[in-house]
Design a protein around this motif. Structure first.
Motif, PDB file in Angstrom:
ATOM      1  N   UNK A   1      -4.657  -2.478   9.124  1.00  0.00           N
ATOM      2  CA  UNK A   1      -4.261  -3.572   8.497  1.00  0.00           C
ATOM      3  C   UNK A   1      -3.655  -3.012   7.177  1.00  0.00           C
ATOM      4  N   UNK A   2      -2.456  -3.794   6.887  1.00  0.00           N
ATOM      5  CA  UNK A   2      -1.561  -3.508   5.887  1.00  0.00           C
ATOM      6  C   UNK A   2      -1.388  -4.734   4.979  1.00  0.00           C
ATOM      7  N   UNK A   3      -1.715  -4.895   3.935  1.00  0.00           N
ATOM      8  CA  UNK A   3      -1.584  -5.961   3.075  1.00  0.00           C
ATOM      9  C   UNK A   3      -0.435  -5.895   2.150  1.00  0.00           C
ATOM     10  N   UNK A   4       0.454  -6.807   2.414  1.00  0.00           N
ATOM     11  CA  UNK A   4       1.744  -7.090   1.828  1.00  0.00           C
ATOM     12  C   UNK A   4       1.696  -8.389   1.240  1.00  0.00           C
ATOM     13  N   UNK A   5       0.912  -8.587   0.373  1.00  0.00           N
ATOM     14  CA  UNK A   5       0.748 -10.180  -0.140  1.00  0.00           C
ATOM     15  C   UNK A   5       1.423 -10.297  -1.402  1.00  0.00           C
ATOM     16  N   UNK A   6       2.275  -9.586  -2.229  1.00  0.00           N
ATOM     17  CA  UNK A   6       2.681  -9.778  -3.373  1.00  0.00           C
ATOM     18  C   UNK A   6       1.522 -10.138  -4.352  1.00  0.00           C
TER      19      UNK A   6
ATOM     20  N   UNK B   1     -10.301  -8.727  -2.612  1.00  0.00           N
ATOM     21  CA  UNK B   1     -11.592  -8.221  -3.039  1.00  0.00           C
ATOM     22  C   UNK B   1     -11.363  -6.367  -2.723  1.00  0.00           C
ATOM     23  N   UNK B   2     -10.540  -6.021  -1.866  1.00  0.00           N
ATOM     24  CA  UNK B   2     -10.571  -4.591  -1.599  1.00  0.00           C
ATOM     25  C   UNK B   2      -9.578  -3.905  -2.246  1.00  0.00           C
ATOM     26  N   UNK B   3      -8.470  -4.411  -3.075  1.00  0.00           N
ATOM     27  CA  UNK B   3      -7.337  -3.891  -3.579  1.00  0.00           C
ATOM     28  C   UNK B   3      -7.208  -4.413  -5.041  1.00  0.00           C
TER      29      UNK B   3
ATOM     30  N   UNK C   1      -1.587 -19.178   8.341  1.00  0.00           N
ATOM     31  CA  UNK C   1      -2.983 -19.379   7.722  1.00  0.00           C
ATOM     32  C   UNK C   1      -2.830 -18.384   6.559  1.00  0.00           C
ATOM     33  N   UNK C   2      -3.914 -18.796   5.732  1.00  0.00           N
ATOM     34  CA  UNK C   2      -4.232 -18.178   4.462  1.00  0.00           C
ATOM     35  C   UNK C   2      -5.296 -16.911   5.074  1.00  0.00           C
ATOM     36  N   UNK C   3      -5.161 -15.683   4.686  1.00  0.00           N
ATOM     37  CA  UNK C   3      -6.114 -14.653   5.245  1.00  0.00           C
ATOM     38  C   UNK C   3      -7.338 -14.781   4.549  1.00  0.00           C
ATOM     39  N   UNK C   4      -8.354 -14.685   5.535  1.00  0.00           N
ATOM     40  CA  UNK C   4      -9.493 -15.040   5.057  1.00  0.00           C
ATOM     41  C   UNK C   4     -10.608 -13.710   4.897  1.00  0.00           C
ATOM     42  N   UNK C   5     -10.502 -13.265   3.794  1.00  0.00           N
ATOM     43  CA  UNK C   5     -11.307 -11.816   3.681  1.00  0.00           C
ATOM     44  C   UNK C   5     -12.509 -11.698   4.020  1.00  0.00           C
ATOM     45  N   UNK C   6     -13.335 -12.735   4.107  1.00  0.00           N
ATOM     46  CA  UNK C   6     -14.652 -12.951   4.477  1.00  0.00           C
ATOM     47  C   UNK C   6     -14.933 -12.580   5.833  1.00  0.00           C
ATOM     48  N   UNK C   7     -13.912 -12.798   6.850  1.00  0.00           N
ATOM     49  CA  UNK C   7     -14.153 -12.501   8.085  1.00  0.00           C
ATOM     50  C   UNK C   7     -13.454 -11.301   8.548  1.00  0.00           C
ATOM     51  N   UNK C   8     -13.009 -10.278   7.550  1.00  0.00           N
ATOM     52  CA  UNK C   8     -12.486  -9.175   7.913  1.00  0.00           C
ATOM     53  C   UNK C   8     -13.700  -8.102   8.350  1.00  0.00           C
ATOM     54  N   UNK C   9     -13.705  -7.466   9.439  1.00  0.00           N
ATOM     55  CA  UNK C   9     -14.743  -6.409   9.582  1.00  0.00           C
ATOM     56  C   UNK C   9     -14.063  -4.964   9.586  1.00  0.00           C
ATOM     57  N   UNK C  10     -14.633  -4.079   9.099  1.00  0.00           N
ATOM     58  CA  UNK C  10     -14.039  -2.739   8.924  1.00  0.00           C
ATOM     59  C   UNK C  10     -14.914  -1.812   9.754  1.00  0.00           C
ATOM     60  N   UNK C  11     -14.295  -1.077  10.522  1.00  0.00           N
ATOM     61  CA  UNK C  11     -15.071  -0.013  11.771  1.00  0.00           C
ATOM     62  C   UNK C  11     -14.399   1.323  11.407  1.00  0.00           C
ATOM     63  N   UNK C  12     -14.867   2.252  11.729  1.00  0.00           N
ATOM     64  CA  UNK C  12     -14.504   3.745  11.359  1.00  0.00           C
ATOM     65  C   UNK C  12     -13.190   3.814  11.843  1.00  0.00           C
TER      66      UNK C  12
ATOM     67  N   UNK D   1       5.988   1.077  -7.147  1.00  0.00           N
ATOM     68  CA  UNK D   1       5.329   0.215  -6.146  1.00  0.00           C
ATOM     69  C   UNK D   1       3.906   0.776  -5.972  1.00  0.00           C
ATOM     70  N   UNK D   2       3.290   0.195  -5.081  1.00  0.00           N
ATOM     71  CA  UNK D   2       2.026   0.540  -4.588  1.00  0.00           C
ATOM     72  C   UNK D   2       1.938   0.559  -3.107  1.00  0.00           C
ATOM     73  N   UNK D   3       1.555   1.834  -2.789  1.00  0.00           N
ATOM     74  CA  UNK D   3       1.902   2.308  -1.225  1.00  0.00           C
ATOM     75  C   UNK D   3       0.693   3.262  -0.903  1.00  0.00           C
ATOM     76  N   UNK D   4       0.037   3.071   0.249  1.00  0.00           N
ATOM     77  CA  UNK D   4      -0.609   4.196   0.725  1.00  0.00           C
ATOM     78  C   UNK D   4      -2.031   3.432   1.360  1.00  0.00           C
ATOM     79  N   UNK D   5      -3.019   4.330   1.709  1.00  0.00           N
ATOM     80  CA  UNK D   5      -4.068   3.962   2.249  1.00  0.00           C
ATOM     81  C   UNK D   5      -5.514   3.712   1.340  1.00  0.00           C
ATOM     82  N   UNK D   6      -6.155   2.712   1.622  1.00  0.00           N
ATOM     83  CA  UNK D   6      -7.244   2.776   0.603  1.00  0.00           C
ATOM     84  C   UNK D   6      -8.053   3.768   0.492  1.00  0.00           C
TER      85      UNK D   6
END
Length: 354
Positions: A187-192, A199-201, A163-174, A294-299
């Motif tokens: 979660x690791x974004x590898x979306x090309x 919206x996060x990157x 499925x297409x990833x739905x950013x709207x239902x992603x919940x970020x906890x500590x 490349x783009x590698x790392x933690x938000x």
């Protein structure tokens, strides 16, 4: 359901990271739409040398040491032949380029990937008055077979959500992320190029670069190597070849274009001058970065989000290397090289709410 990682995207980057997790016994789920992606239509070349100036590609010596055994192991696991070892032979256009080739033999590292002798082609169907220079340790990964086989394995193991990833239902906890019924520590974004809509990157300077290829049938060409001039001729068997690719940063559509077809055909006529039939035209959007790294790392704000992206046109060679580096960073707290760390674009960001 709890898992160690959620991976978004299963092109070359996502596949390489998922396989790295498999080899290290980590659990994961991949969220990926089965729709076309750039990796599926890529030429799939692995070639350690930049053949315009006869220089070594970035970290190519380190990357190839990881990539070749990585793909050979996957071939055995998937029971699919997708790694086709073929020499790349560069068409030398002038006496100056001949001199540049031999000068490159003495350069640190790059010389070990170049043949010390120029050759003449067996075929009379293309002109090569100054010879051909052969690149060693080169070949082609059939990316479509690789990705199709790997996603089938994930589906069999219950590790794929199509499925297409739905950013709207992603919940970020500590210390975790939640996505629908999944909970993961990261979660690791590898979306090309899909990262452009993330919206996060979206602050990262990813640029889409459209590439197009023609698949042709040329029964009289009879190439048994990859021919490189301003474009590549890649033999596929059965007298078929991939020719390309184009590079276009200014495009209005992701679909194949008439202009690209004409550009590739012009190159074909210039090099071989033979009759051929066009069987297919494909296109894809390469994820590239303004500084060509490349783009590698933690938000910078959300420590549970990481990214592996910006592989450009050398994804086959670079993906296993970057996956290894990112895994060590996330699991063992190793330091990322500054030149690929997304922190290089985070210094002036302000994530506070207005």
């Amino acid at each position: 359901m709890r898992t160690d990682y959620i991976i978004v995207g299963c092109g070359l980057a996502g596949l390489a990271f998922a396989q790295t997790l498999r080899l290290n016994g980590r659990s994961f789920v991949v969220v990926d739409s089965s729709e076309a992606k750039a990796s599926l239509v890529a030429g799939g070349l692995y070639n350690p040398v930049m053949l315009k100036r006869f220089t070594l590609a970035w970290k190519a010596d380190e990357q190839i040491d990881l990539a070749l055994p990585f793909y050979r192991r996957l071939e055995k696991e998937l029971k699919i032949k997708f790694d086709h070892i073929l020499p790349v032979k560069r068409l030398i256009h002038s006496a100056e380029e001949q001199n540049n080739w031999f000068a490159a033999l003495d350069k640190p590292k790059v010389g070990s990937f170049l043949s010390s002798q120029l050759t003449t082609p067996d075929s009379e169907n293309f002109k090569s008055p100054f010879g051909l220079g052969e690149v060693l340790d080169s070949g082609r990964i059939d990316t479509k077979s690789l990705i199709t086989g790997f996603t089938a394995l994930l589906e069999k193991n219950g590790q794929l959500i199509d499925e297409h990833f739905d950013y709207n239902v992603l919940e970020l906890n500590p210390d975790s992320v939640s996505y629908k019924n999944l909970v993961a520590k990261r979660l690791v974004f590898c979306e090309g190029s899909g990262l452009l809509n993330n919206p996060f990157l979206k602050y990262l300077p990813l640029r889409g670069n459209k590439g197009e290829l023609l698949r042709i049938k040329a029964p009289d060409l009879k190439l048994e190597f990859i021919l490189k001039s301003s474009m590549f001729f890649i033999p596929l068997g059965n007298d078929e070849y991939l020719v390309g690719a184009t590079y276009n940063r200014q495009f209005n559509s992701e679909k194949p274009s008439k202009a690209a077809r004409e550009e590739i055909e012009k190159h074909i006529r210039k090099i071989i001058g033979l009759n051929y039939d066009i069987l297919e035209q494909t296109s894809g959007i390469r994820p590239t970065v303004k500084d060509r790294r490349p783009l590698v790392g933690i938000h910078p704000e959300f420590s549970s989000i990481a990214v592996l992206n910006g592989l450009g046109s050398r994804g086959v060679l670079i993906a296993p290397y970057l996956a290894h580096i990112l895994y060590d960073h996330l699991e063992n707290n190793t330091t990322l090289p500054d030149e690929i760390d997304i922190a290089r674009f985070s210094q002036d960001l302000d994530f506070t709410e207005e």
